[in-house]
Every structure is written in structure tokens, then in C-alpha cells.
Write a protein that holds these residues in place. Structure first.
Motif, PDB file in Angstrom:
ATOM      1  N   TYR A 108       0.858  -1.149   0.167  1.00  0.00           N
ATOM      2  CA  TYR A 108       0.022   0.045  -0.008  1.00  0.00           C
ATOM      3  C   TYR A 108       0.896   1.112  -0.083  1.00  0.00           C
ATOM      4  N   ARG A 109       2.030   1.326   0.889  1.00  0.00           N
ATOM      5  CA  ARG A 109       3.032   2.364   0.948  1.00  0.00           C
ATOM      6  C   ARG A 109       4.504   1.777   0.898  1.00  0.00           C
ATOM      7  N   VAL A 110       4.990   2.581   0.266  1.00  0.00           N
ATOM      8  CA  VAL A 110       6.593   2.226   0.218  1.00  0.00           C
ATOM      9  C   VAL A 110       7.285   3.637   1.055  1.00  0.00           C
ATOM     10  N   LEU A 111       8.213   3.291   2.042  1.00  0.00           N
ATOM     11  CA  LEU A 111       8.699   4.176   2.936  1.00  0.00           C
ATOM     12  C   LEU A 111      10.058   4.208   2.523  1.00  0.00           C
ATOM     13  N   LEU A 112      10.732   5.244   1.742  1.00  0.00           N
ATOM     14  CA  LEU A 112      12.115   4.866   1.117  1.00  0.00           C
ATOM     15  C   LEU A 112      13.128   5.475   1.993  1.00  0.00           C
ATOM     16  N   GLY A 133       2.073   8.373  -5.464  1.00  0.00           N
ATOM     17  CA  GLY A 133       1.324   8.662  -3.927  1.00  0.00           C
ATOM     18  C   GLY A 133       1.985   7.568  -3.072  1.00  0.00           C
ATOM     19  N   ARG A 134       2.337   6.359  -3.669  1.00  0.00           N
ATOM     20  CA  ARG A 134       2.785   5.376  -3.028  1.00  0.00           C
ATOM     21  C   ARG A 134       3.979   5.625  -2.087  1.00  0.00           C
ATOM     22  N   LEU A 141      14.397   7.425  12.784  1.00  0.00           N
ATOM     23  CA  LEU A 141      13.695   7.488  14.095  1.00  0.00           C
ATOM     24  C   LEU A 141      12.100   7.768  13.474  1.00  0.00           C
ATOM     25  N   MET A 142      11.838   7.893  12.276  1.00  0.00           N
ATOM     26  CA  MET A 142      10.375   7.972  12.029  1.00  0.00           C
ATOM     27  C   MET A 142       9.522   7.076  12.463  1.00  0.00           C
ATOM     28  N   SER A 143       8.469   7.243  13.122  1.00  0.00           N
ATOM     29  CA  SER A 143       7.427   6.429  13.713  1.00  0.00           C
ATOM     30  C   SER A 143       5.886   6.643  12.850  1.00  0.00           C
ATOM     31  N   VAL A 144       5.545   5.665  12.413  1.00  0.00           N
ATOM     32  CA  VAL A 144       4.182   5.917  11.658  1.00  0.00           C
ATOM     33  C   VAL A 144       3.045   4.941  11.969  1.00  0.00           C
ATOM     34  N   PRO A 145       2.070   5.476  12.756  1.00  0.00           N
ATOM     35  CA  PRO A 145       1.058   4.381  13.054  1.00  0.00           C
ATOM     36  C   PRO A 145       0.278   3.943  11.693  1.00  0.00           C
ATOM     37  N   LEU A 146      -0.135   2.726  11.882  1.00  0.00           N
ATOM     38  CA  LEU A 146      -0.629   2.229  10.599  1.00  0.00           C
ATOM     39  C   LEU A 146      -1.974   3.216  10.287  1.00  0.00           C
ATOM     40  N   ALA A 147      -2.483   3.631  11.065  1.00  0.00           N
ATOM     41  CA  ALA A 147      -3.943   4.293  11.042  1.00  0.00           C
ATOM     42  C   ALA A 147      -3.412   5.394   9.951  1.00  0.00           C
ATOM     43  N   LEU A 149      -0.882   5.838   7.472  1.00  0.00           N
ATOM     44  CA  LEU A 149      -0.359   5.350   6.204  1.00  0.00           C
ATOM     45  C   LEU A 149      -1.225   6.221   5.008  1.00  0.00           C
ATOM     46  N   ALA A 150      -2.585   6.313   5.076  1.00  0.00           N
ATOM     47  CA  ALA A 150      -3.489   6.725   3.942  1.00  0.00           C
ATOM     48  C   ALA A 150      -3.125   8.333   3.926  1.00  0.00           C
TER      49      ALA A 150
END
Length: 191
Positions: A108-112, A133-134, A141-147, A149-150
């Protein structure tokens, strides 16, 4: 080089016991001997994958395709696309190659991540490519809650603005290099 053998990979027998994860698997990465990509599946069914250092890797694509809901792929993008030959020689990926792995695997998403130090701030991740947009630039140290991602693509415009403001105080050659890495695009608030 290492073959694309399926997981579970080294030492993963105990990994699913980590809080909230139901399964773990590994895929041989294409970097050096004993380099592995990791896929963790949460009890809720979504999964997150980490490429580690690697060239584009069919084994990782296949591991993602086996997942019922590959939410995020964290993939190295050491080099910008103009340096594809150097990326291949050093067994790393370009931005477009990392995005293509995510698209082929259904992420769904690619974090580079893992950009070369040759870039003052970040590599060129703009312009057309697989899955508009992907791709998202990740930071240490980036933190991304699953909620969230959009909403991640909404950070592209502000990130460009921050980097453009930072360029104003940079030495001329550094500012020019960064402008080139951003593809010469104006920050317009869009991805």
C-alpha cells in the motif's frame, strides 16, 4: 550471489512471539552473503516488510505477494534514478526500483530509506513512477502508526517546502544540488 530462497530465514523461529505479530518470514536480499529482507504479519492481518540493503529483489516481491494485506514496505533507495549503474554495481536500489518492488508486491505504501550521503537532504523522489503517491521519504527514527498510512502522501508538499527553505541558507552549490535532487519542482503542496 545468494539465491532467492523462501523464509523463514535465520533466527526467525522466535520472532512471531513478539507482541502483536502472528508470523514472520524472510526473503534473501541481493546485497551480500546472508543479507535478508524481513516480513512481519500482525495478528490483525496487515504486514510490514523491511528490505534491508538490496538490489531489486524478486524474492521480496514474492514474500509481499504471499501476504494478505501488505500495508507497508520500508525499502532502501540509496541512489537516485540517474545513478542506476552505480546502484547496480554497489548492489543497492534506486528510488524507482524500490517503488517498483512495492508496486509489484502490492504494498500500500513504500517508505524510502537509506539514501546516499551524497545528497545534502534527500534523493530525487519526485516525478512519475509506479504507484503515484505510494512512495514516501522516511527519516531516521520516523514512527508511523498504521492508521496514518493513508495520509502520508500529504507530507510530500510540506517536506519540499522545508527543504526549499533550508536551501535558502545553504552554500550556492549545495542549494543547486538539492534543487536538482528535487527535480527542479516548485513546492505546491501536492505529492
Amino acid at each position: 550471489g545468494p539465491g532467492p530462497g523462501p523464509g523463514p530465514g535465520p533466527g526467525l523461529e522466535a520472532t512471531p512471539r513478539l507482541r502483536g505479530f502472528a508470523a514472520a518470514s524472510a526473503a534473501r536480499a541481493r546485497h551480500c552473503n546472508d543479507a535478508w529482507a524481513l516480513v512481519l504479519r500482525a495478528s490483525a492481518g496487515w504486514s510490514v516488510a523491511f528490505s534491508g540493503d538490496t538490489m531489486p529483489c524478486d524474492a521480496l516481491v514474492e514474500a509481499l505477494r504471499r501476504e494478505p494485506c501488505p500495508a507497508a514496505l520500508i525499502h532502501e533507495a540509496t541512489f537516485e534514478d540517474a545513478l542506476a549503474a552505480e546502484a547496480a554495481a554497489r548492489r543497492h536500489s534506486t528510488v524507482s526500483e524500490a517503488l517498483a518492488v512495492g508496486a509489484r508486491g502490492g504494498a500500500y505504501r513504500v517508505l524510502l530509506t537509506h539514501f546516499s550521503q551524497r545528497y545534502p537532504k534527500m534523493a530525487n523522489v519526485g516525478g512519475p513512477g509506479p504507484g503515484p503517491g505510494r512512495g514516501i521519504v522516511a527519516f531516521d527514527l520516523m514512527s508511523v502508526p498504521l492508521a496514518h498510512l493513508a495520509a502520508l502522501p500529504l507530507l510530500s508538499g510540506p517536506t519540499r517546502l522545508l527543504l526549499a527553505a533550508d536551501m535558502e541558507g545553504a552554500p550556492e552549490e549545495e542549494g543547486a544540488a538539492l534543487g536538482g535532487l528535487l527535480g527542479g519542482q516548485e513546492a505546491d503542496g501536492g505529492p
